[in-house]
Design a protein around this motif. Structure first.
Motif, PDB file in Angstrom:
ATOM      1  N   VAL A 264     -58.730-113.500 -33.527  1.00  0.00           N
ATOM      2  CA  VAL A 264     -57.798-112.737 -33.073  1.00  0.00           C
ATOM      3  C   VAL A 264     -56.453-112.984 -33.824  1.00  0.00           C
ATOM      4  O   VAL A 264     -56.192-113.879 -34.330  1.00  0.00           O
ATOM      5  N   VAL A 265     -55.925-111.773 -33.883  1.00  0.00           N
ATOM      6  CA  VAL A 265     -54.309-111.738 -34.839  1.00  0.00           C
ATOM      7  C   VAL A 265     -53.335-111.639 -33.576  1.00  0.00           C
ATOM      8  O   VAL A 265     -53.199-110.718 -32.862  1.00  0.00           O
ATOM      9  N   VAL A 266     -52.524-112.806 -33.843  1.00  0.00           N
ATOM     10  CA  VAL A 266     -51.472-112.805 -32.708  1.00  0.00           C
ATOM     11  C   VAL A 266     -49.966-112.853 -33.738  1.00  0.00           C
ATOM     12  O   VAL A 266     -49.872-113.433 -34.752  1.00  0.00           O
ATOM     13  N   SER A 267     -49.093-111.775 -33.296  1.00  0.00           N
ATOM     14  CA  SER A 267     -48.232-111.416 -34.227  1.00  0.00           C
ATOM     15  C   SER A 267     -46.811-111.212 -33.234  1.00  0.00           C
ATOM     16  O   SER A 267     -46.931-111.113 -32.000  1.00  0.00           O
ATOM     17  N   GLY A 268     -45.604-111.541 -33.935  1.00  0.00           N
ATOM     18  CA  GLY A 268     -44.485-111.382 -33.046  1.00  0.00           C
ATOM     19  C   GLY A 268     -43.365-111.462 -33.886  1.00  0.00           C
ATOM     20  O   GLY A 268     -43.282-111.172 -35.003  1.00  0.00           O
ATOM     21  N   PHE A 269     -41.979-111.752 -33.106  1.00  0.00           N
ATOM     22  CA  PHE A 269     -40.802-112.078 -33.792  1.00  0.00           C
ATOM     23  C   PHE A 269     -40.187-113.329 -33.492  1.00  0.00           C
ATOM     24  O   PHE A 269     -40.466-113.811 -32.481  1.00  0.00           O
ATOM     25  N   GLY A 270     -39.320-113.730 -34.528  1.00  0.00           N
ATOM     26  CA  GLY A 270     -38.501-114.882 -34.356  1.00  0.00           C
ATOM     27  C   GLY A 270     -37.406-115.002 -35.301  1.00  0.00           C
ATOM     28  O   GLY A 270     -36.838-114.091 -35.801  1.00  0.00           O
ATOM     29  N   VAL A 271     -36.977-116.044 -35.546  1.00  0.00           N
ATOM     30  CA  VAL A 271     -35.834-116.429 -36.366  1.00  0.00           C
ATOM     31  C   VAL A 271     -36.232-116.712 -37.557  1.00  0.00           C
ATOM     32  O   VAL A 271     -36.850-117.551 -37.830  1.00  0.00           O
ATOM     33  N   PRO A 272     -35.900-116.100 -38.840  1.00  0.00           N
ATOM     34  CA  PRO A 272     -36.308-116.227 -40.139  1.00  0.00           C
ATOM     35  C   PRO A 272     -35.934-117.855 -40.522  1.00  0.00           C
ATOM     36  O   PRO A 272     -35.077-118.376 -40.446  1.00  0.00           O
ATOM     37  N   GLY A 273     -36.849-118.294 -41.314  1.00  0.00           N
ATOM     38  CA  GLY A 273     -37.022-119.958 -41.466  1.00  0.00           C
ATOM     39  C   GLY A 273     -37.738-120.706 -40.537  1.00  0.00           C
ATOM     40  O   GLY A 273     -38.029-121.665 -40.916  1.00  0.00           O
ATOM     41  N   ASP A 274     -37.975-120.332 -39.178  1.00  0.00           N
ATOM     42  CA  ASP A 274     -38.647-120.997 -38.303  1.00  0.00           C
ATOM     43  C   ASP A 274     -40.072-121.128 -38.662  1.00  0.00           C
ATOM     44  O   ASP A 274     -40.660-119.976 -39.346  1.00  0.00           O
ATOM     45  N   SER A 275     -40.782-122.029 -38.100  1.00  0.00           N
ATOM     46  CA  SER A 275     -42.275-121.742 -38.321  1.00  0.00           C
ATOM     47  C   SER A 275     -42.699-121.648 -36.729  1.00  0.00           C
ATOM     48  O   SER A 275     -42.228-122.393 -35.787  1.00  0.00           O
ATOM     49  N   VAL A 276     -43.571-120.656 -36.554  1.00  0.00           N
ATOM     50  CA  VAL A 276     -44.349-120.429 -35.385  1.00  0.00           C
ATOM     51  C   VAL A 276     -45.788-121.000 -35.283  1.00  0.00           C
ATOM     52  O   VAL A 276     -46.566-120.732 -36.097  1.00  0.00           O
ATOM     53  N   THR A 277     -46.160-121.682 -34.076  1.00  0.00           N
ATOM     54  CA  THR A 277     -47.443-122.203 -33.927  1.00  0.00           C
ATOM     55  C   THR A 277     -47.914-121.576 -32.507  1.00  0.00           C
ATOM     56  O   THR A 277     -47.240-121.467 -31.480  1.00  0.00           O
ATOM     57  N   VAL A 278     -49.034-120.919 -32.770  1.00  0.00           N
ATOM     58  CA  VAL A 278     -49.535-120.382 -31.643  1.00  0.00           C
ATOM     59  C   VAL A 278     -50.775-121.213 -31.231  1.00  0.00           C
ATOM     60  O   VAL A 278     -51.569-121.704 -31.662  1.00  0.00           O
ATOM     61  N   LYS A 279     -50.941-121.314 -29.750  1.00  0.00           N
ATOM     62  CA  LYS A 279     -51.908-122.361 -29.051  1.00  0.00           C
ATOM     63  C   LYS A 279     -52.277-121.807 -27.775  1.00  0.00           C
ATOM     64  O   LYS A 279     -51.515-120.862 -27.287  1.00  0.00           O
ATOM     65  N   LEU A 280     -53.299-122.086 -27.417  1.00  0.00           N
ATOM     66  CA  LEU A 280     -53.906-121.648 -26.059  1.00  0.00           C
ATOM     67  C   LEU A 280     -53.289-122.487 -24.925  1.00  0.00           C
ATOM     68  O   LEU A 280     -52.797-123.720 -25.054  1.00  0.00           O
ATOM     69  N   ASP A 281     -52.856-121.981 -23.954  1.00  0.00           N
ATOM     70  CA  ASP A 281     -52.195-122.607 -22.756  1.00  0.00           C
ATOM     71  C   ASP A 281     -53.016-123.027 -21.910  1.00  0.00           C
ATOM     72  O   ASP A 281     -53.145-122.699 -20.807  1.00  0.00           O
ATOM     73  N   ASP A 282     -53.645-124.277 -22.326  1.00  0.00           N
ATOM     74  CA  ASP A 282     -54.777-124.967 -21.441  1.00  0.00           C
ATOM     75  C   ASP A 282     -54.556-126.361 -21.441  1.00  0.00           C
ATOM     76  O   ASP A 282     -53.516-126.932 -21.979  1.00  0.00           O
ATOM     77  N   ALA A 283     -55.227-127.185 -20.813  1.00  0.00           N
ATOM     78  CA  ALA A 283     -55.060-128.477 -20.795  1.00  0.00           C
ATOM     79  C   ALA A 283     -55.138-129.075 -22.101  1.00  0.00           C
ATOM     80  O   ALA A 283     -54.247-130.131 -22.357  1.00  0.00           O
TER      81      ALA A 283
ATOM     82  N   ALA B 271     -46.616-119.081 -27.773  1.00  0.00           N
ATOM     83  CA  ALA B 271     -46.100-119.324 -29.333  1.00  0.00           C
ATOM     84  C   ALA B 271     -44.929-120.326 -28.917  1.00  0.00           C
ATOM     85  O   ALA B 271     -44.219-120.414 -28.261  1.00  0.00           O
ATOM     86  N   VAL B 272     -44.984-121.412 -30.001  1.00  0.00           N
ATOM     87  CA  VAL B 272     -43.752-122.354 -30.074  1.00  0.00           C
ATOM     88  C   VAL B 272     -42.960-122.098 -31.472  1.00  0.00           C
ATOM     89  O   VAL B 272     -43.773-122.283 -32.562  1.00  0.00           O
ATOM     90  N   ALA B 273     -41.722-122.222 -31.738  1.00  0.00           N
ATOM     91  CA  ALA B 273     -41.065-122.153 -32.800  1.00  0.00           C
ATOM     92  C   ALA B 273     -40.496-123.700 -33.266  1.00  0.00           C
ATOM     93  O   ALA B 273     -40.061-124.181 -32.240  1.00  0.00           O
ATOM     94  N   SER B 274     -40.493-123.886 -34.657  1.00  0.00           N
ATOM     95  CA  SER B 274     -40.240-125.264 -34.822  1.00  0.00           C
ATOM     96  C   SER B 274     -39.241-125.216 -36.014  1.00  0.00           C
ATOM     97  O   SER B 274     -39.440-124.222 -36.952  1.00  0.00           O
ATOM     98  N   CYS B 275     -38.135-125.858 -35.965  1.00  0.00           N
ATOM     99  CA  CYS B 275     -37.316-126.121 -37.540  1.00  0.00           C
ATOM    100  C   CYS B 275     -36.725-127.481 -37.393  1.00  0.00           C
ATOM    101  O   CYS B 275     -36.258-128.050 -36.575  1.00  0.00           O
ATOM    102  N   ASP B 276     -37.017-128.066 -38.592  1.00  0.00           N
ATOM    103  CA  ASP B 276     -36.251-129.446 -38.891  1.00  0.00           C
ATOM    104  C   ASP B 276     -36.554-130.473 -37.769  1.00  0.00           C
ATOM    105  O   ASP B 276     -35.862-131.226 -37.480  1.00  0.00           O
TER     106      ASP B 276
END
Length: 286
Positions: free
Chosen positions: A168-187, A220-225
């Protein structure tokens, strides 16, 4: 029980009927901002007691309080600070170690609430607030610690309830410079992959879903610093337990219109669609 303003000799507030012996309390409202000296006297069966010892105090404007953010809470880069204060007052917000105020002249409404929008970089922050009213300026509020974190990214594809394969290819939009992690919303919150957000605000993660077929939720979760956003809203999709293949045309081959497609799959019905826009159908049902 009657309180008295000893400076003017006038009664202070309404008398209070005491129903039990021991501790008592009287609430005073709408006092002027000034020094006060008060005493009290009680009456029982038309007999008045001696006056109590005098008590001196100052009525001052209290600092405003924050209702958002909360202590050690999180807010995105652009967020609304909210709080409570003196109705019709004005609030200033100060950021620790800054020489000037972060926000000024925030009005407090008739219900005693104030709010203002602010944009700050990601990181740990310490803020204080003070207010002015009727020529009075309060002390600073207690320091409040909170974190500025990235905003939750937006998942664009796959679409809600879309049928997907194991890859599966998951894509979307965020803030440049952030890193996005895609995960399953399960236990287990299994991570499917990570991607930087590009200058055009897009990101894309390719992952493998080693799960039985059925409904699954992606977040999806964004991370920075070192700071992470809240989870994005769940994106529910339907996972097919099999993955069809396209064998004609082969990858990289030049073709002419109309294009002839061939492949393999499980018995049933399928379609050939655009990889970047599932709504764009390149074949009828096959």
């Amino acid at each position: 029980m009657q309180l008295r303003d000893a400076q003017s000799g006038r009664a202070l507030g309404a008398p209070k009927l005491l129903t039990v012996n021991g501790e008592w309390s009287i609430e005073l409202a709408d006092l002027a901002f000034r020094p006060y000296t008060i005493d009290t006297q009680q009456t029982l069966n038309q007999r008045e007691s001696e006056r109590s010892d005098m008590l001196a105090f100052n009525v001052v404007l209290l600092p405003p309080v924050f209702t958002q953010p909360t202590e050690n809470g999180d807010l995105p880069r652009t967020a609304t600070l909210e709080g409570e204060g003196m109705p019709d007052g004005r609030v200033e917000v100060w950021l620790a170690d800054e020489t000037g105020p972060l926000l000024t002249d925030i009005p407090v409404d008739r219900d005693g609430r104030w709010k203002a929008e602010v944009t700050l970089p990601v990181g740990a922050k310490i803020i204080r607030a003070r207010q002015t009213f009727d020529g009075q300026t309060s002390k600073d509020s207690s320091a409040l610690n909170y974190n500025v974190v990235p905003a939750a990214p937006l998942i664009e594809t796959p679409a809600l309830d879309e049928h997907i394969g194991r890859r599966v290819v998951v894509s979307g939009f965020g803030v440049p410079g952030d890193s996005v992690t895609v995960k399953l919303d399960d236990a287990g919150s299994r991570v499917l992959g990570r991607s930087p957000v590009l200058d055009d605000r897009t990101w894309s993660v390719t992952g493998m879903l080693n799960l039985p077929g059925g409904r699954c939720d992606l977040v999806a979760v964004a991370s920075c610093d070192g700071f992470e956003s809240a989870d994005s809203p769940e994106r529910s999709v339907m996972l097919g337990a099999f993955l069809p293949s396209i064998e004609v045309p082969t990858a990289g081959r030049w073709v002419s219109d109309p294009v002839h497609f061939e492949g393999q799959g499980k018995p049933g019905i399928g379609q050939v669609t655009s990889w970047f826009n599932p709504d764009l159908k390149w074949s009828p049902d096959v």
